[in-house]
Design an enzyme around this catalytic site. Structure first.
Site, PDB file in Angstrom:
ATOM      1  N   VAL A  63       0.855  -1.186   0.000  1.00  0.00           N
ATOM      2  CA  VAL A  63       0.000   0.000   0.000  1.00  0.00           C
ATOM      3  C   VAL A  63       0.891   1.236   0.000  1.00  0.00           C
ATOM      4  CG1 VAL A  63      -1.695   1.336   1.327  1.00  0.00           C
ATOM      5  CG2 VAL A  63      -1.903  -1.149   1.207  1.00  0.00           C
ATOM      6  N   VAL A  87      -2.028  -3.246   6.919  1.00  0.00           N
ATOM      7  CA  VAL A  87      -1.013  -2.666   6.036  1.00  0.00           C
ATOM      8  C   VAL A  87      -1.362  -1.208   5.718  1.00  0.00           C
ATOM      9  CG1 VAL A  87       0.136  -2.873   3.791  1.00  0.00           C
ATOM     10  CG2 VAL A  87      -0.375  -4.927   5.106  1.00  0.00           C
ATOM     11  N   SER A 108       4.492   4.111   2.879  1.00  0.00           N
ATOM     12  CA  SER A 108       3.920   2.887   2.303  1.00  0.00           C
ATOM     13  C   SER A 108       4.163   1.744   3.285  1.00  0.00           C
ATOM     14  CB  SER A 108       4.591   2.575   0.964  1.00  0.00           C
ATOM     15  OG  SER A 108       5.991   2.438   1.143  1.00  0.00           O
ATOM     16  N   LYS A 109       3.643   0.594   2.990  1.00  0.00           N
ATOM     17  CA  LYS A 109       3.916  -0.601   3.792  1.00  0.00           C
ATOM     18  C   LYS A 109       3.531  -1.819   2.989  1.00  0.00           C
ATOM     19  CE  LYS A 109       5.382  -1.579   8.013  1.00  0.00           C
ATOM     20  NZ  LYS A 109       6.286  -0.806   8.873  1.00  0.00           N
ATOM     21  N   GLY A 110       4.117  -2.961   3.329  1.00  0.00           N
ATOM     22  CA  GLY A 110       3.772  -4.204   2.663  1.00  0.00           C
ATOM     23  C   GLY A 110       3.679  -5.322   3.675  1.00  0.00           C
TER      24      GLY A 110
END
Ligand code: NAD
Length: 420
Positions: A63, A87, A108-110
């Site tokens: 994201v 996320v 962002s993040k995953g």
């Protein structure tokens, strides 16, 4: 999510936090809507060959929450309880975190839903490479730069860097941070989160008149972040670590635990539990230990309305992301407990990630001293900026950090304008 009631949705928590600040800053409907929505989300379902010859389909997310201030930046988490809403929340927090320390990134993040503790190194490598390949068109040094998070590490980043580079046909070290030094990693990155946290604890203690020498410390989650904070508070500031925990349970010793010895013990046995000379305690008891500084360094939603009034610390320093629910924040505020919010307290990691990326792009590397000095400058300056906002708006530190961060993101959105 581990250790939380299923009713708690971390993204709703993240959105509530945005609303509090949007009200305070009187942000209009349009800007508020932008702040409350992730810009881009990618879900991938992909097969991985297991050691027994079978294959399994895994689900992963990336994201990109907001890129008004620059390329997006955020870790990748491997955990059985990863969800898209988790996320999203983590990506939102990354946006504010990069803004609060004023580094030129969005957030962002995953995450991949998997149980890394029950996977072989070969299975983890194949999962990582396939996930990297699935998200490769979504990431890049000028677009979105992953880093390690819970149950991912420098080896994971090396595999992602290699997979991305194979697809490009040349080496791209700047596509991820938290890499091994031999691949363009930065000196000091491994301990940066804990080190940054130790600097803001020192600054807060100074302001509150708490002497760090002999100060009592309790740490929930003796992993990367938690163990480094413990070591640095013990070694550099002379504090006494009286309680620690990991996912298997907690330990205490009112005379102080040597965090290096505990680390060695955990390395050998897989847990802090059973450390010689310590008393076994529950995780809940770690959070309720009478101390000067409580450091939640495990997972989110650990401090809620149910247990916040039992916390007996003067400072809660959030090495973990999102450990405190808004109701608990209010209770801490009423009780006069100083919270050092996650977006500042654990921003040392992303700050040195930024240093790593900057070094990779230049192809010119700094010494450990240079890295740590620059990190200290960023953390001390950001703590002072946050306290200025807290005083100006008469709000607690979390709101002040959000005001600082969100104001910076809003300024970028406004000055760029809305396309087309
Ligand atoms: P890690 O996997 O190294 O450590 C996590 C630790 O928490 C482990 O020791 C695990 O046993 C323990 N744990 C898990 N569940 C627990 C529970 N219920 N009670 C007590 N302990 C429990 O991960 P990490 O990198 O240290 O990350 C910890 C937190 O810090 C996360 O919230 C992460 O998002 C945040 N964080 C980490 C970094 C970084 O650079 N490592 C940067 C910013 C934020």
């Amino acid at each position: 999510m581990a250790n939380q009631s299923p009713a708690v949705n971390p993204f709703e928590t993240a959105q509530r936090q945005i609303d509090i600040v949007a009200d305070l800053l009187q942000l209009n409907g349009g800007v508020r809507q932008v702040l409350k929505h992730p810009k881009r989300e990618l879900t991938v379902n992909f097969p991985v060959r297991m050691d027994d010859g079978s294959f399994r389909v895994y689900t992963g997310y990336r994201v990109q929450y907001n890129m008004a201030r620059g390329p997006t930046k955020g870790g990748i988490r491997y955990h059985p309880q990863v969800s898209l809403d988790e996320v999203r929340a983590l990506a939102a927090w990354m946006t504010w975190k990069c803004a609060v320390v004023n580094i030129p990134y969005g957030g962002s993040k995953g995450g991949v839903i998997c149980d890394p503790k029950h996977m072989s190194p070969g299975e983890l490598e194949r999962l990582t490479r396939r996930f990297a390949s699935e998200i490769s068109s979504f990431i890049g040094p000028e677009v979105d730069i992953p880093a390690p998070d819970v149950y991912t590490d420098s080896q994971t980043m090396a595999w992602i860097m290699d997979t991305y580079s194979m697809q490009k046909g040349y080496s791209v070290p700047g596509v991820v941070t938290g890499k091994p030094i031999s691949l363009g990693g930065s000196e000091g990155r491994g301990e940066a989160t804990g080190r940054g946290c130790s600097y803001v604890i020192r600054e807060a203690a100074k302001e509150l008149g708490i002497k760090m020498k002999g100060a009592l410390i309790a740490v929930q989650g003796f992993g990367n972040a938690g163990s480094v904070v413990s070591n640095l508070l013990h070694d550099e500031q002379g504090a006494k670590i009286v309680a620690l925990s990991d996912s298997k349970g907690g330990i205490s010793n009112p005379d102080g635990l040597n965090p290096h010895a505990v680390e060695e013990y955990k390395h050998k046995t897989g847990s802090v539990v059973g450390f010689p000379g310590s008393k076994p305690i529950s995780n809940e008891e770690v959070l309720q230990t009478p101390c000067d500084v409580l450091v939640p360094a495990a997972l989110e939603n650990q401090l809620s309305a149910k247990n916040a009034d039992k916390v007996r610390a003067k400072i809660v320093a959030e090495a973990a992301n999102g450990p405190t629910l808004p109701e608990a924040d209010e209770i801490f505020f009423q009780k006069g407990i100083t919270v050092l919010p996650d977006i500042l307290a654990n921003a040392g990691g992303v700050t040195v990630s930024y240093f790593e990326w900057a070094q990779d792009l230049q192809g010119f590397f700094w010494t450990l001293d240079e890295v740590n000095q620059r990190l200290e400058r960023v953390m001390v300056g950001s703590y002072a900026d946050m306290r200025k906002q807290a005083k100006a708006h008469s709000v607690h530190n979390r709101t002040a950090a959000y005001v600082l961060a969100i104001q910076r993101v809003v300024d970028a959105i406004r000055i760029r304008g809305i396309y087309p």
